[in-house]
Design an enzyme around this catalytic site. Structure first.
Site, PDB file in Angstrom:
ATOM      1  N   LYS A  32      -9.988  65.612 -46.887  1.00  0.00           N
ATOM      2  CA  LYS A  32     -10.294  64.103 -46.455  1.00  0.00           C
ATOM      3  C   LYS A  32     -11.615  63.921 -46.014  1.00  0.00           C
ATOM      4  O   LYS A  32     -12.234  63.033 -46.674  1.00  0.00           O
ATOM      5  CB  LYS A  32      -9.356  63.767 -45.235  1.00  0.00           C
ATOM      6  N   ASN A  33     -12.240  64.514 -45.305  1.00  0.00           N
ATOM      7  CA  ASN A  33     -13.600  64.119 -44.896  1.00  0.00           C
ATOM      8  C   ASN A  33     -14.661  64.693 -45.756  1.00  0.00           C
ATOM      9  O   ASN A  33     -15.981  64.273 -45.524  1.00  0.00           O
ATOM     10  CB  ASN A  33     -13.752  64.809 -43.420  1.00  0.00           C
TER      11      ASN A  33
ATOM     12  N   CYS B 247     -10.172  56.794 -35.402  1.00  0.00           N
ATOM     13  CA  CYS B 247      -9.484  57.295 -34.202  1.00  0.00           C
ATOM     14  C   CYS B 247     -10.310  56.999 -33.127  1.00  0.00           C
ATOM     15  O   CYS B 247     -11.594  57.203 -32.913  1.00  0.00           O
ATOM     16  CB  CYS B 247      -9.351  58.786 -34.533  1.00  0.00           C
TER      17      CYS B 247
ATOM     18  N   ARG C 206     -18.053  56.541 -30.584  1.00  0.00           N
ATOM     19  CA  ARG C 206     -18.637  56.713 -31.943  1.00  0.00           C
ATOM     20  C   ARG C 206     -19.642  55.753 -32.319  1.00  0.00           C
ATOM     21  O   ARG C 206     -19.274  54.616 -33.261  1.00  0.00           O
ATOM     22  CB  ARG C 206     -17.119  56.576 -32.719  1.00  0.00           C
TER      23      ARG C 206
ATOM     24  N   ASP D 112     -11.787  68.841 -34.440  1.00  0.00           N
ATOM     25  CA  ASP D 112     -10.677  68.454 -34.782  1.00  0.00           C
ATOM     26  C   ASP D 112      -9.459  69.220 -34.701  1.00  0.00           C
ATOM     27  O   ASP D 112      -8.206  68.953 -34.887  1.00  0.00           O
ATOM     28  CB  ASP D 112     -11.027  67.928 -36.445  1.00  0.00           C
TER      29      ASP D 112
ATOM     30  N   ARG E 268      -2.405  59.673 -42.036  1.00  0.00           N
ATOM     31  CA  ARG E 268      -4.030  59.058 -42.465  1.00  0.00           C
ATOM     32  C   ARG E 268      -4.563  60.165 -42.733  1.00  0.00           C
ATOM     33  O   ARG E 268      -5.582  60.478 -43.809  1.00  0.00           O
ATOM     34  CB  ARG E 268      -4.743  58.611 -41.097  1.00  0.00           C
TER      35      ARG E 268
END
Ligand code: EPU
Length: 444
Positions: A42-43, A138, A143, A326, A418
């Site tokens: 995903k990232n 999230c 952030r 994570d 997600r």
């Protein structure tokens, strides 16, 4: 400075609030065994999809995971004028950004995930203009995006932030940039801004997470000139006048792979994650081995076997190649089943401990003080109703549920979707007993 939006943002029709709530129901106690095939990361997919904005030519991206954040990113590109074809079964996205009609992300989409901010660098690089809403994602800390903004300014852009929208414009020139923190998406945005800038850009204290380096490989395949050294955390980019199309295969998702290893370990199972890069998982497999698990690595797979009681270990999250933030949450879930006291320190995000209260509700002896969790195991976990407060918090409660007595109902499971494709199905294929469902009327 006055904020000037380069185009009026449009409201996206797919941005409506969900009317139904996804739930997972897991029956604990089954031992997991077998092999799970890991999808694309995903990232890595998010910046690489955004980077297709850098060229008018067609880019074909393979190994694209069929998960919610990716679908939103593809929608965002479509709204901006990209021709996007996604074949989820084949994992292939074909994207042509020849007719980008707006330099602004549509309202209602950008706020839904962190990755939306990644369009800023490519838009600024190719069109000299970019704007977007403050990104969502999230809720694991404040952030900020100051690293991104400072990088764009260093490259010669003017950057404004008014009423939750960011705008940047200007002709970019290479520069020497020292990052305050090695921000993952910050590094990615600055690299993407620099690839078409005139002259040489040097980024120091850069993030060298594998996903960032996958983006570098993708950009090189478009014709970008980028070199990096991991020891100095330095990237050197020589700007080029234009980039061309490519066919590129995304790296495997090390976070998805790590989660299945932890799921296997907590059930004292025997689970192999296939199509991975074992080196990417080293910090996690080393900790699993320290706790008493047996790890076997092949060229593209990692197997975990737990055939004796696990013992407590301490975990300290850190930038790559340190232990990934994570996987801190699902690893803590595993530690509830390890004998002794484990100390888990989260050093990357200041609010990534909320899941610990859900674990407590399941009976775990976890005490949280700021960003430190102290786990005393082994604990007898009891199935109950818990909530996936964020993506990896969801993974943590799923892992815990596998070891709990009775049934666990995981609310807000759409958060898990997600980032994980077919999570519950994959767990069931490994032997778990569970299913996904919908709550029709979402309680306030
Ligand atoms: N930070 C700043 N200023 C900035 C940016 C970051 O101070 O401008 C600080 C943050 O507050 C945090 C630290 O730097 O304390 C690291 O944040 P980073 O910018 O590296 O995180 P990110 O780019 O927002 C990405 C991943 C996250 C992953 C982190 C850390 C994406 C889309 N997201 O976030 O993934 O946890 O890097 O590796 O790539 C997830 O997949 O569940 C997830 C949250």
């Amino acid at each position: 400075m006055t904020l000037t939006l380069t185009d009026a943002p449009v409201r996206s029709p797919v941005a409506a609030a969900p009317e139904r709530e996804r739930v997972y129901i897991l029956q604990g106690g089954a031992r997991l065994s077998g092999t799970v095939r890991i999808g694309g990361a995903k990232n890595a997919a998010l910046p690489i999809l955004a980077a297709t904005l850098l060229t008018a030519d067609t880019c074909i991206i393979e190994n694209v995971p069929d998960i919610a954040d990716i679908r939103v990113m593809l929608d965002l590109l479509r709204h901006m004028g990209a021709a996007v074809e996604f074949e989820p079964a084949a994992g292939r996205a074909t994207i042509a950004c020849a007719d980008i009609r707006t330099r602004t992300t549509p309202d209602g989409l950008a706020e839904r995930f962190r990755g939306s901010f990644l369009v800023m660098g490519p838009l600024l690089a190719r069109f000299g203009q970019a704007s977007t809403a403050r990104p969502g994602g999230c809720n694991i800390g404040s952030r900020p995006v100051d690293v991104h903004s400072k990088g764009f300014r260093a490259l010669g852009a003017e950057v404004a932030n008014v009423d939750h929208r960011f705008a940047a414009s200007g002709k970019l020139r290479g520069a020497s940039i020292l990052l305050d923190v090695p921000s993952h998406t910050g590094t990615e945005n600055i690299i993407m801004a620099a690839v078409l800038a005139e002259g040489l850009t040097v980024i120091e204290n850069a993030s060298i997470e594998p996903e960032v380096l996958d983006l570098v490989d993708f950009l090189r395949s478009l014709g970008a000139r980028i070199a990096w050294t991991s020891t100095a955390r330095q990237l050197v980019i020589q700007g080029v006048p234009r980039l061309h199309g490519t066919v590129f295969r995304l790296m495997p998702d090390r976070l998805e792979a790590g989660t299945y290893l932890l799921a296997g370990a907590i059930t004292r199972g025997d689970v192999t994650v296939d199509r991975v890069v074992p080196d990417h998982l080293r910090s996690v497999t080393a900790k699993l081995a320290e706790a008493g698990a047996t790890i076997e690595e092949q060229a593209h797979s990692v197997r975990v076997v737990v055939d004796r009681p696990l013992t407590a270990v301490d975990v300290h999250t850190y930038f790559y190649p340190g232990f990934p933030t994570d996987l801190q949450q699902p690893f803590t879930a595993l530690l509830t089943q390890a004998a002794g006291e484990s100390i888990v320190q989260e050093t990357v995000f200041e609010a990534r401990m909320t899941y610990a209260y859900e674990l407590q509700r399941m009976g775990a002896d976890v005490r949280v003080n700021g960003s430190t969790a102290v786990v005393n195991g082994p604990c007898r976990l009891q199935g109950t109703t818990v909530t996936a407060h964020d993506l990896r918090a969801g993974a943590a409660v799923m892992v815990a549920a596998l070891a709990a007595e009775g049934e666990t109902l995981i609310r807000a499971a759409q958060t898990v979707e997600r980032g994980y494709n077919g999570f519950i199905d994959n767990l069931c294929a490994l032997g778990a007993v569970g299913r996904a469902d919908w709550l029709e009327s979402v309680p306030a």
